[in-house]
Enzyme design. Structure first.
Site, PDB file in Angstrom:
ATOM      1  N   ASP A 129      29.851 -59.429  12.307  1.00 22.15           N
ATOM      2  CA  ASP A 129      27.605 -58.256  12.130  1.00 22.15           C
ATOM      3  C   ASP A 129      28.392 -56.937  11.576  1.00 22.15           C
ATOM      4  OD1 ASP A 129      29.175 -57.547  14.750  1.00 22.15           O
ATOM      5  OD2 ASP A 129      26.876 -58.740  15.401  1.00 22.15           O
ATOM      6  N   ASP A 181      31.111 -65.042  16.144  1.00 23.82           N
ATOM      7  CA  ASP A 181      31.377 -63.992  16.732  1.00 23.82           C
ATOM      8  C   ASP A 181      30.162 -64.911  17.863  1.00 23.82           C
ATOM      9  OD1 ASP A 181      32.123 -61.704  16.245  1.00 23.82           O
ATOM     10  OD2 ASP A 181      30.225 -60.994  15.207  1.00 23.82           O
ATOM     11  N   ASP A 220      34.402 -56.002  11.145  1.00 26.01           N
ATOM     12  CA  ASP A 220      34.296 -57.580  10.579  1.00 26.01           C
ATOM     13  C   ASP A 220      34.461 -57.600   8.875  1.00 26.01           C
ATOM     14  OD1 ASP A 220      33.811 -58.556  12.872  1.00 26.01           O
ATOM     15  OD2 ASP A 220      32.215 -57.998  13.104  1.00 26.01           O
TER      16      ASP A 220
END
Length: 953
Positions: free
Chosen positions: A682, A383, A686
């Site tokens: 997070d 990310d 996801d």
């Protein structure tokens, strides 16, 4: 109707202890209402307000924490903890260790030996062999049980760490964070997307609250929660929306608690490597059993042949029985030595040690297997926000009324530069269309609670002179559509003070701008958005993005009365402004990415951000290189499998990606490219990619509970550098186990060959049962402890990853094993055949002295081989040894105990006193194994097959 209701209410009697504590409803009644989802009984108790009154709490201010009140509440309603299984005592581990079949057979041998020995030779002369074997068994069991007990305590500590979840509650009128374990009935809990419902409760208020109850009910269909369906259950997850709930039951009284009572959470599942090594151990054990039977036959055939020749097969003296028993004990001990039970133990020790150290390095391992798998990782899909960047966002630029403004100082001057109507609309948009909240903390200071993006926007609004509380009181929010990763926007509908409705929208800049057909100009007038202005605004978005700013667009539109019940419109908005939010790259990220690259691990950035922002950040981090590609999710989705084959090896940035894009990328990398993939995430969105990946890494600070539940490792500081540390520890685990396997197989081969060949050629085994048990202890338990706890060195990150197809026992390991085994066997065989002449041994004690020298030399060969095993390819094996106190401690302990065994415990260990010269020669033979090992490492062998994808070096 009223009288009927009061009649029903009167059926419930408040227990005296509950009433005395100041409450009007007991825990069982509350639990029963929510568990059975009984709306009638909820009505009997006065609905939500009635339950709150009976729980002595306020729906706006929460419970009071005045001295003594929390204790009373806890005493009546319990704590939010699950009953843990009783920790196993040390003696239970001792009992488990005693269940080993070979140890039971040896114990039986020792008992018979003791009985026959005392009967024939009397006490104490006849007891030495039996007591010696018993003492060895006790030592082995003690060390094994201590090791297992320590691990169980470690896993228990890690399980406690997993429960350190913070939830947002209102207490004493202040919104604050508290540990999930401290939650009590009467608490007002705030829920947002990705949270896990921390207890059973009743819905107070909220918007579009959607729960996933599959973990509790098995039903995959999401459940709406509102005033009509107000019940929430512990352990369920918030998929969408936001809201507040009143806690009614905690801990073991919740549905989740009752479910957990039937299960026990543990970290005892075998990892893939443990399974693989257990298989190896079984094969080696069978080979050992075959040699043990052969050894017993060879050792016993002379005695049995002599008995047969003399016609005395049915006549056995005590000495005859003892001799056969000794042969049997040697055969059984060969099995003990051959069966490498230390292999799975080494994995567990190494993993447990790594888990503890990774915890210190801010990584909580939730799945044991992740430690070893991370060492094989070839690709990390990371990310951007919060992982590569610091997640401390501030608004540094804005484009309002066509003017681009920069803010490095307090923003009070901005209000005078812009039309009043534009500032008012901007403040209304930010302060009402937000998932964050401005609260007053217990110190009377203003605090902002919310995601970093929401916090940055609210700080911006407050600095413009906005009043959060006043604005929220003026405007009534009638509908909320929370931000999600598919629509990439958040919208609210307000009922305005003067009548009418207005929708406020914010989200991904180019998406929201595309929904606008009007804008507020420099004079504060709303005018049509022509093509030229739209192009200028798009250019502004690109400019902001190229400066690595996260861009958000704010817009609004009026609505007709009654339209609030329908879908919120997606078009027809009036553009308010664009904000550019700075999220600086974390310190050390560039170095960490470079470290991954040198380690053969490809790093790909997957983000929902604008492609220009993504590219700018990726370049700053060192992820996007000259030959690399950056594409958007929409383009990625349209690629054919053939195009992906060419694209993905070069693709380094995937921007404006949806959760399904991330999932598709991970699937492709794992299956088609055969990569070992680590994924960071997070958000709730996801979770699918985290589950699909070989190693899921969730963020501990910004991560939702859903993401953490789906992950194998939780990165407690949300830092990419920590991910590199996890990879380093993963490689360390893998390499440490390889070192131990190399060490143990060497000892196995030599011990088997020495005793078997001696039995065949001399009719005697130089290593007795007690001696072999001690050797087994050195190589199994103590060897595992020493080699499995080697800390990682920097060299680990300079080699290619093992990947999915790498061999565990490599050609390099076979070279070292066979070379060292040949040296040790040659030394032992030389001593056996020439030892009497070399040391000038004569008389009745010659055999005992020679066997003691052989045993002593064999042990010192293992001590120095253990040092050589610290590095499989490097010549310098002493580097960093002094820093590993466990390794030095094990070696020192082994040498000290060997001295005691030989010099003072001769009767039990079948050894005799050695002279200084004999000790020196034994140590010298052992030490010579180190230069021999160094020379063996100079022999070039074809390396094991390297990873052929991104990790090839």
């Amino acid at each position: 109707m009223c009288s009927g209701l009061s009649l029903q209410s009167s059926q419930y009697v408040v227990p005296e202890d509950v009433r005395a504590a100041g409450f009007q409803i007991d825990a069982d009644e509350l639990t029963s209402i929510v568990e059975s989802r009984d709306t009638e009984r909820l009505t009997e108790h006065g609905q939500l307000d009635g339950i709150a009154d009976k729980l002595a709490t306020s729906l706006t201010d929460g419970i009071s924490t005045r001295e003594g009140l929390l204790g009373q509440r806890q005493e009546i309603y319990g704590v939010n903890k699950f009953a843990e299984s009783e920790p196993r005592s040390f003696w239970e581990f001792v009992w488990d260790a005693l269940q080993d079949t070979t140890l039971i057979i040896l114990a039986a041998c020792a008992f018979v030996s003791l009985t026959v020995g005392i009967a024939t030779e009397g006490w104490p002369n006849g007891s030495h062999d039996g007591i010696g074997i018993f003492a060895s068994i006790i030592l082995v069991v003690s060390v094994t049980a201590t090791s297992d007990y320590q691990q169980s305590l470690q896993f228990r500590d890690l399980d406690k760490e997993k429960r350190k979840i913070l939830v947002q509650v209102t207490r004493d009128g202040f919104r604050q964070r508290t540990l999930i374990d401290d939650l009590l009935p009467g608490d007002v809990v705030h829920l947002a997307v990705g949270d896990q419902v921390p207890a059973d409760g009743v819905f107070i208020s909220g918007f579009s609250l959607l729960l996933d109850e599959s973990s509790l009910t098995g039903e995959s269909e999401p459940v709406d929660v509102n005033e009509d369906k107000p019940f929430l259950s512990s352990g369920t997850k918030v998929l969408d929306g936001s809201g507040q709930m009143l806690v009614t039951a905690v801990g073991m009284r919740t549905q989740w608690g009752k479910l957990m009572a039937a299960l026990t959470e543990g970290g005892n599942d075998e990892t893939p490597l443990q399974v693989k090594l257990s298989g190896v151990a079984n094969i080696i054990g069978k080979i050992g059993l075959f040699f043990a039977v052969l050894t017993f036959i060879v050792l016993s055939q002379e005695l049995i042949g002599q008995k047969y020749h003399d016609g005395l097969l049915l006549s056995w003296s005590g000495d005859d029985v003892l001799e056969i028993l000794n042969h049997f004990a040697v055969a059984v001990t060969i099995v003990v030595v051959a069966v490498p039970e230390g292999l799975p133990l080494a994995v567990t020790l190494s993993l447990a040690y790594a888990m503890e150290k990774m915890m210190n390095d801010k990584a909580l391992v939730r799945q044991l297997a992740a430690c070893e798998t991370m060492g094989s990782a070839t690709v990390i899909c990371s990310d951007k926000t919060g992982t590569l960047t610091s997640n401390r966002m501030t608004v540094v630029k804005a484009c309002i009324c066509g003017n681009t403004l920069e803010f490095n100082d307090p923003l009070s001057s901005l209000s005078s530069e812009l039309p009043e109507v534009a500032v008012e609309t901007l403040l209304e948009s930010i302060l009402t269309n937000t998932g964050g909240e401005v609260v007053i903390d217990q110190n009377g200071k203003q605090d902002i609670i919310g995601t970093p993006t929401e916090t940055a926007l609210l700080e911006f609004a407050l600095s413009l002179g906005g009043n959060y509380k006043q604005k929220r009181q003026e405007s009534k929010i009638v509908k909320v559509e929370p931000f999600n990763s598919v629509k990439k926007r958040m919208t609210v509908i307000l009922e305005l003070p003067g009548g009418g409705y207005r929708a406020h929208c914010k989200g991904a800049a180019e998406i929201v701008l595309a929904a606008c057909d009007k804008f507020i100009d420099g004079s504060g007038s709303v005018v049509p958005l022509d093509k030229k202005t739209a192009n200028l605004l798009n250019d502004t978005i690109e400019t902001f993005s190229s400066e690595a700013l996260r861009t958000l667009c704010l817009a609004y539109r009026g609505l007709e009365d009654g339209s609030t019940q329908e879908e919120i419109p997606l078009q027809g908005y009036t553009f308010i402004g664009i904000v550019g939010i700075k999220d600086p790259v974390r310190l050390g990220v560039r170095e960490s990415v470079a470290s991954c690259r040198s380690a053969g691990i490809a790093v790909k950035m997957v983000t929902g951000d604008n492609i220009n922002t993504a590219k700018a950040i990726a370049r700053e981090c060192g992820i996007l290189t000259d030959g690399g590609l950056a594409i958007e999710g929409a383009e990625f989705r349209e690629k054919t499998p053939e195009e992906l084959l060419e694209l993905i090896p070069k693709m380094q940035v995937l921007a404006r990606s949806s959760p399904l894009d991330k999932l598709a990328l991970v699937k492709y990398l794992r299956t088609t490219s055969n990569e070992v993939v680590a994924v960071t995430g997070d958000g709730t969105n996801d979770a699918p990619a985290l589950r699909e990946a070989d190693i899921g890494l969730a963020m501990g600070i910004a991560g939702t509970e859903v993401a953490k539940e789906s992950a194998d490792v939780v990165i407690l500081d949300d830092n990419f550098s920590t991910i590199v540390t996890v990879a380093k520890w993963g490689r360390s685990v893998y390499v440490n186990i390889q070192k131990f396997v190399q060490f143990q197989l060497t000892v196995n081969i030599v011990a088997l060959l020495v005793n078997f060949s001696s039995a065949c050629f001399t009719g005697d085994a130089p290593l007795t049962a007690v001696q072999l048990l001690w050797v087994n202890m050195i190589m199994d338990t103590l060897g595992a402890l020493a080699l499995a706890t080697e800390p990682p060195n920097d060299n680990l990150m300079e080699k290619a990853p093992v990947g999915r197809t790498g061999k565990f026992i490599t050609n390099v390991m076979w070279r070292n094993i066979l070379g060292q085994s040949l040296y040790q066997f040659t030394v032992i065989w030389y001593l056996q055949s020439q030892g009497r002449y070399v040391f000038g041994l004569e008389g009745s004690e010659a055999d005992t002295v020679l066997n003691t020298i052989i045993f002593n030399t064999f042990v010192f060969c293992q001590v120095f081989n253990e040092v050589s095993s610290r590095e499989m390819e490097e010549i310098n094996v002493l580097k960093g040894m002094s820093e590993n106190s466990i390794f030095v401690g094990v070696l020192t302990g082994t040498v000290v105990f060997q001295f005691i065994l030989v010099q003072f415990l001769g009767d039990f260990a079948n050894t005799t006193l050695l002279t200084q010269l004999q000790w020196l020669i034994c140590i010298l033979f052992g030490f010579l194994g180190m230069p021999i090992a160094a020379m063996i490492k100079l022999i070039s062998v074809e390396p094991h097959e390297e990873h052929d994808g991104y990790g090839k070096l």
